[in-house]
Write an enzyme that holds these catalytic residues in place. Sequence first.
Site, PDB file in Angstrom:
ATOM      1  N   HIS A  16       6.106 -12.110 -10.784  1.00 16.99           N
ATOM      2  CA  HIS A  16       5.365 -11.639 -11.774  1.00 16.99           C
ATOM      3  C   HIS A  16       5.868 -11.944 -13.089  1.00 16.99           C
ATOM      4  CE1 HIS A  16       2.545  -9.467  -9.298  1.00 16.99           C
ATOM      5  NE2 HIS A  16       3.371  -8.687  -8.640  1.00 16.99           N
ATOM      6  N   HIS A  55       8.943 -11.904  -4.865  1.00 16.11           N
ATOM      7  CA  HIS A  55       7.867 -11.545  -5.244  1.00 16.11           C
ATOM      8  C   HIS A  55       7.766 -10.891  -6.567  1.00 16.11           C
ATOM      9  CE1 HIS A  55       3.382  -9.969  -4.840  1.00 16.11           C
ATOM     10  NE2 HIS A  55       4.032  -8.799  -5.527  1.00 16.11           N
ATOM     11  N   GLU A  56       8.579 -10.071  -7.115  1.00 11.67           N
ATOM     12  CA  GLU A  56       8.621  -9.314  -8.223  1.00 11.67           C
ATOM     13  C   GLU A  56       8.977 -10.552  -9.437  1.00 11.67           C
ATOM     14  OE1 GLU A  56       7.232  -6.760  -8.658  1.00 11.67           O
ATOM     15  OE2 GLU A  56       7.390  -6.220  -6.678  1.00 11.67           O
TER      16      GLU A  56
END
Length: 226
Positions: free
Chosen positions: A102, A98-99
């Site tokens: 980004h 998920h990070e």
Amino acid sequence: MIFGPYTFLILIIFVASLLIQGYLSRTYGQWGNVRNSRNLTGAELARRMLDENGLSNVPVNPVPGNLSDHYDPIRKVVNLSEANYYSPSVSALAVAAHEVGHAIQDKVRMPALVLRGHLAVPLSLGMNLAPLLLLAGVFLHFTGLIWLGVILFGAALLFHLITLPVEFDASRRALAYLNGRGLTGGRESQGARAVLTAAALTYVAGFAMALAQLLNVLGIARSQED
């Protein structure tokens, strides 16, 4: 808290937020105890995903704290909590992916992410000032301050609204990568999705709270003018 027409709704959302946080902690903890079949740590997954997306210049660092994972768009760094950095769990894979999602958004200059980055500092200041302005306006019977507080509460809602597509897209990228590379399958895929869904609910709750607060202060402002 200044009581207004939507105070009860705010209390309901506040309780719901606590329940969602509890659900996130349980879900994250459950899958944090399940080792992924590839035996990849969060750091290893993040490094692999970054390299495959042309982001070999973006470092992955461990940071203290529980669920303190975040991507720093200013320093171009993926920061993973120590538990996820070193852990080969399903939760660690989901959070790390998920990070990195980004970081990929940053690379492609996703409009919502860019806009959130530009607005983050001024809106955070506004969100801190809004309750003070509202209180001062009510006690001083100065409607101008009250309406300025309303505007800042509206800005806070805007920030939460922009955050939703950014977070949802990062989770979509994470799941697509994990499933597309065969890093999770079956039960592990369900676990990764559960962790990211639980995390997404916290952002939905944040938006709902901001909306309820805006409606509440609007009611207060209108009542002060009557």
